[in-house]
Scaffold this motif. Structure first.
Motif, PDB file in Angstrom:
ATOM      1  N   ILE A  36     -15.986 -50.488 -14.332  1.00 57.92           N
ATOM      2  CA  ILE A  36     -16.894 -50.986 -13.095  1.00 57.92           C
ATOM      3  C   ILE A  36     -17.742 -49.779 -12.711  1.00 57.92           C
ATOM      4  N   PHE A  37     -16.894 -48.536 -12.540  1.00 60.75           N
ATOM      5  CA  PHE A  37     -17.586 -47.391 -11.903  1.00 60.75           C
ATOM      6  C   PHE A  37     -17.754 -46.219 -12.884  1.00 60.75           C
ATOM      7  N   PHE A  38     -18.898 -45.531 -12.573  1.00 65.10           N
ATOM      8  CA  PHE A  38     -19.368 -44.464 -13.531  1.00 65.10           C
ATOM      9  C   PHE A  38     -18.872 -43.304 -12.947  1.00 65.10           C
ATOM     10  N   ARG A  39     -18.023 -42.465 -13.293  1.00 63.12           N
ATOM     11  CA  ARG A  39     -17.709 -41.011 -12.521  1.00 63.12           C
ATOM     12  C   ARG A  39     -18.179 -39.927 -13.319  1.00 63.12           C
ATOM     13  N   GLN A  40     -18.797 -38.873 -12.802  1.00 67.18           N
ATOM     14  CA  GLN A  40     -19.290 -37.941 -13.276  1.00 67.18           C
ATOM     15  C   GLN A  40     -19.352 -36.634 -12.382  1.00 67.18           C
ATOM     16  N   PHE A  41     -18.902 -35.418 -13.334  1.00 69.21           N
ATOM     17  CA  PHE A  41     -19.007 -34.175 -12.305  1.00 69.21           C
ATOM     18  C   PHE A  41     -20.359 -33.765 -11.865  1.00 69.21           C
ATOM     19  N   ARG A  42     -20.534 -33.396 -10.751  1.00 63.54           N
ATOM     20  CA  ARG A  42     -21.765 -32.918 -10.038  1.00 63.54           C
ATOM     21  C   ARG A  42     -21.767 -31.655  -9.306  1.00 63.54           C
ATOM     22  N   ARG A  43     -22.644 -31.129  -9.054  1.00 58.88           N
ATOM     23  CA  ARG A  43     -22.688 -29.720  -8.443  1.00 58.88           C
ATOM     24  C   ARG A  43     -23.143 -30.081  -6.800  1.00 58.88           C
ATOM     25  N   GLY A  44     -22.302 -29.622  -5.882  1.00 61.66           N
ATOM     26  CA  GLY A  44     -22.359 -29.940  -4.500  1.00 61.66           C
ATOM     27  C   GLY A  44     -22.731 -28.555  -3.773  1.00 61.66           C
ATOM     28  N   ASP A  46     -23.141 -24.946  -2.416  1.00 65.26           N
ATOM     29  CA  ASP A  46     -22.807 -23.653  -3.121  1.00 65.26           C
ATOM     30  C   ASP A  46     -22.262 -23.980  -4.502  1.00 65.26           C
ATOM     31  N   GLY A  47     -22.830 -24.981  -4.977  1.00 65.09           N
ATOM     32  CA  GLY A  47     -22.431 -24.907  -6.526  1.00 65.09           C
ATOM     33  C   GLY A  47     -21.463 -25.653  -6.952  1.00 65.09           C
ATOM     34  N   ARG A  48     -20.449 -26.069  -5.992  1.00 59.23           N
ATOM     35  CA  ARG A  48     -19.113 -26.461  -6.220  1.00 59.23           C
ATOM     36  C   ARG A  48     -19.139 -27.749  -6.931  1.00 59.23           C
ATOM     37  N   LEU A  49     -18.073 -27.862  -7.723  1.00 61.16           N
ATOM     38  CA  LEU A  49     -18.078 -29.121  -8.585  1.00 61.16           C
ATOM     39  C   LEU A  49     -17.370 -30.225  -7.655  1.00 61.16           C
ATOM     40  N   PHE A  50     -17.835 -31.541  -7.957  1.00 63.77           N
ATOM     41  CA  PHE A  50     -17.141 -32.637  -7.180  1.00 63.77           C
ATOM     42  C   PHE A  50     -17.243 -33.885  -8.388  1.00 63.77           C
ATOM     43  N   ARG A  51     -16.521 -34.944  -8.369  1.00 64.43           N
ATOM     44  CA  ARG A  51     -16.651 -36.105  -9.048  1.00 64.43           C
ATOM     45  C   ARG A  51     -17.465 -37.272  -8.173  1.00 64.43           C
ATOM     46  N   MET A  52     -18.717 -37.314  -8.866  1.00 66.91           N
ATOM     47  CA  MET A  52     -19.362 -38.289  -8.100  1.00 66.91           C
ATOM     48  C   MET A  52     -19.314 -39.839  -8.634  1.00 66.91           C
ATOM     49  N   LEU A  53     -19.106 -40.798  -7.649  1.00 64.25           N
ATOM     50  CA  LEU A  53     -18.832 -42.305  -8.019  1.00 64.25           C
ATOM     51  C   LEU A  53     -20.073 -43.079  -7.936  1.00 64.25           C
ATOM     52  N   LYS A  54     -20.439 -43.956  -9.014  1.00 62.28           N
ATOM     53  CA  LYS A  54     -21.529 -44.818  -8.721  1.00 62.28           C
ATOM     54  C   LYS A  54     -20.936 -46.180  -9.439  1.00 62.28           C
ATOM     55  N   PHE A  55     -21.988 -47.119  -9.429  1.00 60.06           N
ATOM     56  CA  PHE A  55     -21.561 -48.341 -10.082  1.00 60.06           C
ATOM     57  C   PHE A  55     -22.182 -48.112 -11.547  1.00 60.06           C
ATOM     58  N   ARG A  56     -21.615 -48.529 -12.416  1.00 56.03           N
ATOM     59  CA  ARG A  56     -21.877 -48.362 -13.820  1.00 56.03           C
ATOM     60  C   ARG A  56     -23.415 -49.438 -14.147  1.00 56.03           C
ATOM     61  N   LEU A 110     -26.479 -32.605 -12.497  1.00 58.89           N
ATOM     62  CA  LEU A 110     -25.575 -32.090 -13.487  1.00 58.89           C
ATOM     63  C   LEU A 110     -25.248 -30.720 -13.297  1.00 58.89           C
ATOM     64  N   PRO A 111     -23.807 -30.430 -13.753  1.00 56.08           N
ATOM     65  CA  PRO A 111     -23.481 -29.068 -13.566  1.00 56.08           C
ATOM     66  C   PRO A 111     -24.199 -28.009 -14.361  1.00 56.08           C
ATOM     67  N   GLU A 112     -24.639 -28.500 -15.400  1.00 54.07           N
ATOM     68  CA  GLU A 112     -25.205 -27.681 -16.607  1.00 54.07           C
ATOM     69  C   GLU A 112     -26.624 -27.102 -16.159  1.00 54.07           C
ATOM     70  N   TYR A 113     -27.286 -27.761 -15.128  1.00 53.70           N
ATOM     71  CA  TYR A 113     -28.562 -27.484 -14.295  1.00 53.70           C
ATOM     72  C   TYR A 113     -28.225 -26.217 -13.705  1.00 53.70           C
ATOM     73  N   LEU A 114     -27.363 -25.904 -12.982  1.00 51.37           N
ATOM     74  CA  LEU A 114     -27.086 -24.512 -12.332  1.00 51.37           C
ATOM     75  C   LEU A 114     -27.691 -23.284 -12.957  1.00 51.37           C
ATOM     76  N   PRO A 115     -27.358 -23.039 -14.117  1.00 52.49           N
ATOM     77  CA  PRO A 115     -28.028 -21.703 -14.589  1.00 52.49           C
ATOM     78  C   PRO A 115     -29.402 -21.777 -14.866  1.00 52.49           C
ATOM     79  N   ARG A 116     -30.127 -22.947 -14.859  1.00 46.74           N
ATOM     80  CA  ARG A 116     -31.426 -23.095 -15.345  1.00 46.74           C
ATOM     81  C   ARG A 116     -32.276 -23.200 -14.101  1.00 46.74           C
ATOM     82  N   TYR A 117     -31.660 -23.161 -13.059  1.00 45.09           N
ATOM     83  CA  TYR A 117     -32.616 -23.044 -11.711  1.00 45.09           C
ATOM     84  C   TYR A 117     -33.318 -21.681 -11.537  1.00 45.09           C
TER      85      TYR A 117
END
Length: 203
Positions: A36-44, A46-56, A110-117
């Motif tokens: 039911i839930f969609f979990r994905q790592f995102r950048r918070g 200072d660029g810290r990783l956390f797992r974001m929660l959404k409905f699928r 998404l985490p992979e965006y960080l070096p693209r900024y």
């Protein structure tokens, strides 16, 4: 002050979030099954990783032959409605309570965006990401990535509790009108591969 505002807003929204959350969870379970839930790592902050929660809102990313499917084919009718009404974001109140996110702030990406900024764009990580934000009420996914990041950094430089309250009110109107959910020609938002050239502020 901002943390106190976030907790107060979460408490105020909890009864409504539980009601609509249970209805959304039941509809997802019946239409596309688990999870039911969609979990994905995102950048918070200072660029810290956390797992974001959404409905699928999408089906599995691969077809029966293990070929990747585009978002347009994965997005369900229910998922499209959840995105238009922003009900898919309700589980992120848990991220706010945990301290990973704020009610208002730049959307977590998404985490992979960080070096693209560019250095200027990376400033969006000077504050916690939010469920809604200044870019969301000024065009949302219809904006270019560059314009969206400019609005994110503007928010960083001009933050106030009054601005957060204003953004929340504008969010309600945007959600009711269903504006800016997707970019023309895309089911959601195309991937960010970096700006074609740095702005003068980054030189």
């Amino acid at each position: 002050m901002k943390r106190a505002f976030d907790i107060a807003a979460c408490i105020a929204l909890t009864p409504t979030a539980i009601l609509f959350g249970l209805l959304a969870a039941a509809a997802i379970r019946l239409s596309v099954g688990r999870p039911i839930f969609f979990r994905q790592f995102r950048r918070g902050r200072d660029g810290r990783l956390f797992r974001m929660l959404k409905f699928r809102t999408m089906r599995d990313p691969f077809d029966k032959r293990d070929r990747p499917l585009p978002d347009a084919q994965r997005l369900t009718l229910l998922g499209s409605w959840l995105r238009r009404t922003s009900l898919d974001e309700l589980p992120q109140l848990w991220n706010v309570l945990k301290g990973d996110m704020s009610i208002v702030g730049p959307r977590p990406l998404l985490p992979e965006y960080l070096p693209r900024y560019t250095p200027f764009q990376r400033r969006r990580h000077e504050v916690k990401p939010g469920i809604t934000g200044w870019a969301q009420v000024n065009g949302r996914n219809t904006l270019s990535w560059e314009h969206k990041f400019e609005l994110d950094v503007w928010y960083v430089d001009h933050w106030s509790l009054w601005l957060d309250v204003k953004i929340l009110w504008l969010t309600v109107f945007k959600v009711v009108r269903g504006e800016g959910v997707s970019r023309q020609g895309h089911a959601t938002m195309p991937e960010f591969w970096g700006s074609p050239a740095q702005s003068r502020r980054d030189e």
